[in-house]
Design a protein around this motif. Structure first.
Motif: not given
Lengths: 253, 253, 253, 253, 253, 253
Positions: D30-32, D34-41, D83-91, D118-127
């Protein structure tokens, strides 16, 4: 009716005991009903690496529970060798909230370490922590003022936190105890200033969702609770309260 | 003269408050002067793997300090991700000491978790922990008796601990506060039963040594202190005291 | 009679082989019967942060066992990712003991790292470690003297350690092997100087207690053992022995 | 005007590419902007210990960034060993959100592992992660339906997330890119169902606060964004969309 | 015949997509059949402590797989809190190989961080990583040249890697896919320069052994593969290829 | 001429002392010149989870150095809390190599733990470890045969390892000591069976490369070294040698 016979907009009994532990610059034992948290604020004369040389300060918070603060014993995080995601979330929240009402530019290159240690838990430990931590921070900063290390109390407003939620019967309520919290469909923590501005808003549906009208009702309840909490904070901090009120006024202008 | 005007054989003021926290089966706040420790005993209905299937129980202890229990703030062990050598030594000592006066064969396959959390430190935290933990354990075991889970209180004797030491002026003293402890040439912790038997003896010269006569004097002081502490434990545990006294008698025969 | 036919006051065969490994400044293989420990002393030309700039030195010790030093294999502490409480206790004890007989003010800003690695264990590994480590430290400090880096051997006395205990039959014995140790009711480690002063005393009842007369008997046995061990240390360190004897004399005056 | 010329209520370009990686049961890029995230289930045929034997399933999420997804390289969390606090919060957020729209009682004792990398980040990676993860989960559950392992798609509604915030000029905007996000006074993440109910609401003043009217404006913007995102999700999941719409209808009744 | 109908000396389809992620100085997506690896090269303006003040640079590599890059999901190394032996071996190999063809004396006190993240795995991830990482490194170094930070491209030769092995039928083959690799009796990774010199050779019998003639055959196959890979690298790096060819010539003289 | 006057194809003095430590089933002290390694093989009556219920066994190896095995002291891996990449590589190599010559199907559900602890290091510790570990494993398996737990020695061939390399002057040499190793341009470890088959081949250019002719020369040197090592292994294992020779013969047919 709530399980402890409170009104939907009624806080549990809240007490704030200052100077609870002798070593810290600011120390408070706060109770929200059976939830009891020791909030200690310590002053360190340096800042983390990312702030060095900028002439400003920092506030960081840590949160923990005694293993038997809860109904069944939890494994100590020091024994597990790592801090849980829940703990991290809470301590990041406490630190961020406090930084919103303290003027970090005015405290010099100092770090305020805020330790919130829950000795007995019955729901609402994070909101009690923030509400108590604010008092401990004011006392610690007050000591810096009294000691001539900073010129005036660098606190721009009061800061309190309270939980609201939606019970299984659909009723919105204020300040959930553990029994309510564990069954609630929606759980929301609201951190507000003394002037009613939001600092943090964290609402979560627990395998459930909530609507805009429910949100509105919860926020109104929170606002009521916050007013009561600010009154108790004012009593706890004594003369410093007036100085914060003046800061509020100047902010408004 | 000692810095707080005590006699060489005089304990600091000791208080023991029971039922301090509501969830644990046994809970005590103990103070030795400004040293304050919450001692909670929790009952878990299983034993560690190495004891499973043997029909006997276990006691294990954990010890920690709030970060600002001390004059300057310590980093939390959960943040460091590991428990210090000092903490390990103390919690192993507490557990071993308690196991010497509890009949583990009579408590079934249960573990008593004893948590000693120092909220304010001024020397002697390990001896206060043991002395308070004993009371918390008796209360927790008492609940098992009252609940019909075990037949009789499986405690064979009282258990107390006290520090003794040699000050720089060569004087042997009882129950060192932090200021004394930090300067002492010899530091010794004595764990004794109500009948004056040794359970643990740990004496250390701090870049110094001690002679046999000094050892004798310190052990005598310890014995005096232990008698006072046992009296306070008896008050704290109420009716259970009599049962332990009977156990002492039967041991003697 | 003891299981290996020794008298109650008889040490196992003790041997000390010097220069065992080629790289360390001091290196010893010490045996107490089947217990064998490599003791290496390394000199590092700096001190830990808390001592920097004070012109004095430090001694720190580490202790480990090969996984199969024991009857059944132990998991490596490096694989577990943490050091056990037992290991920490022992290495803190070794370091503290050595610091009691070395004049740290006279070695400059240097750290002596003492590594005690047990290659075969049969009880008494910590006492063998201390007794061997003392020899390794003297040899390493001797090299500093020979190399002109420090003026004279900064060792104020000999240092040995030995275990004593109470067997199930109530008999007090010296230098317990593993079979005895695993059944003993009381286990005590005594660290003493060549002049018979105590450096450390650690006595533990294993789900048992001990009386003052038992303590006295154990301490007498320990004193006998120490005298024998000092003789062997003197042989191992050669000419340095005389210098330490002179230091003893000047201490006495 | 926004730095990339968007309207205040305008999303960045959003794309959803399905079947991106071949092994997972559901896989999305998914891209928002320049933010690109691989989501695997991934489907695992067992549940965590706390759920065993209850016949219901679980969804858990993990989130990570490639080290150079960001402007400057971050240290890998596997290298740091935690794992950082930020990562934990997001997951934790991603997992909780997904569990609100999946009927865990209907998927048997299975765990859905959702990996958002997240392979490329430009804001909004959690959304972006939540919005993409929903699609991956539907595809994975669809495979279980197609394979006859569960009877019908156990998804009760669509699930999307979007960020809103208040820029330094006081303007409320939708879908902040990194440049906006790093300067924003208020940052809020809204997780909503396809029917406009809240699942999560997390608003934070960054050393600032926000008022009730600002909150209202932000929530309206979020609602607009959510509608657009649901449309794109429908396209991505093809025929499964209709089934979810029917589930929405039956929920309403 | 091979399971995907390739000749014994035939590579899978190889593609190299440059500038795949926007932030890194060099970024490549490389595919060897279904194996896909993102190779990012980042420039940091400092070197590790052991190189400081020597005026030369360093290259270090990190390797990871997305949890579901493989047929069944792997636990994230950040969750486990430690990096596996396999990961360590691979990232040490990648770093060592790249350092063999980059003149570290000519890049100043800079570190090239090379991140190889496998997003889809089908055998040969380490050889694809090295082959792709070389391209990313050339692009990153090229940017330093273009930005005037270094004078000329400090790359002395091409660098590629390929796997060879012996299948259960005794046949030597080039570039094993996962299905072949998991059954192979011998698995060998060959890292070579553009001029056919060995940089690394790692051959392993999997509960099997191999003879000198088998080794010869495998090395010949590797040499063929390397030639093809160098051609693809030349295309990917454009004009920089010519400069490396000149460097090769000058090396020969 | 080599710095210790050896011929290019000459091993250092090699000694193998069996039954070095008393507890392990197989125990060896092996020396390659000044490199000394204790190799202990322990038998555990169960296998790792991934093998349970398959009726076959496993061999796993661990490798460590005493902190002062080397010229300067290394930090203990147990103190660092993690095992280095180098250590992991070596222990994976040792385990893999041993598994190539032991018939795991014939040892029942048992694990052989092989511990290689370097007490003095002077280059070639991993090749000494493999060569010594083989002897320890044969002795341990021999005990299983003698104890009637397995029918016959399940070892299919001898296993030795040796290093070869290219010195700065371009000369290929056998069995590098530390001084040679630290300067070598190419470093290669060869693990071979008694019949001259390769088990592992790991060659590395250290910021350098090597050609096919250099590889050939190194492999010839390795073959010479291996023959000598096998002779010493035969002496060390006594009567078991003959049984392995027979196994070799039957393999050939």
């Amino acid at each position: 009716m709530r399980n402890d016979h409170r009104e939907v907009n009624q806080l549990r009994e809240v007490t704030i005991e200052t100077d609870y532990v002798k070593h810290p610059e600011g120390s408070v034992l706060i109770s929200f009903g059976d939830t009891k948290v020791i909030c200690n604020a310590s002053v360190e004369d340096r800042v983390p690496p990312f702030l060095r040389g900028q002439g400003k300060g920092w506030i960081t918070a840590e949160y923990a529970m005694l293993p038997r603060a809860t109904e069944s014993r939890n494994i100590r995080e020091s024994s597990k060798g790592k801090v849980s995601g829940r703990t991290m979330e809470i301590q990041r929240l406490i630190g961020r909230a406090l930084r919103a009402v303290v003027d970090l530019d005015s405290i010099g290159e100092r770090t305020l370490w805020v330790d919130c240690d829950v000795i007995q838990a019955d729901g609402g430990t994070r909101t009690a922590s923030i509400t108590g931590a604010f008092v401990a921070v004011v006392l610690a900063l007050g000591k810096l003022v009294d000691g001539g290390k900073i010129k005036k109390l660098p606190v721009t407003d009061f800061l309190t936190a309270i939980s609201v939620g939606v019970l299984p019967d659909g009723k919105e309520v204020l300040d959930l105890c553990y029994e309510e919290d564990s069954k609630a469909h929606v759980d929301m923590n609201v951190v507000m200033t003394g002037q009613g501005e939001f600092v943090e808003l964290q609402g979560t549906g627990e395998e459930a969702t909530f609507s805009m009208p429910q949100l509105q009702t919860m926020l109104s309840l929170a606002q009521e609770g916050v007013e009561d909490l600010v009154k108790m904070q004012k009593e706890a901090i004594g003369n410093w309260a007036e100085i914060i009120e003046k800061a509020q006024d100047s902010e408004k202008k």
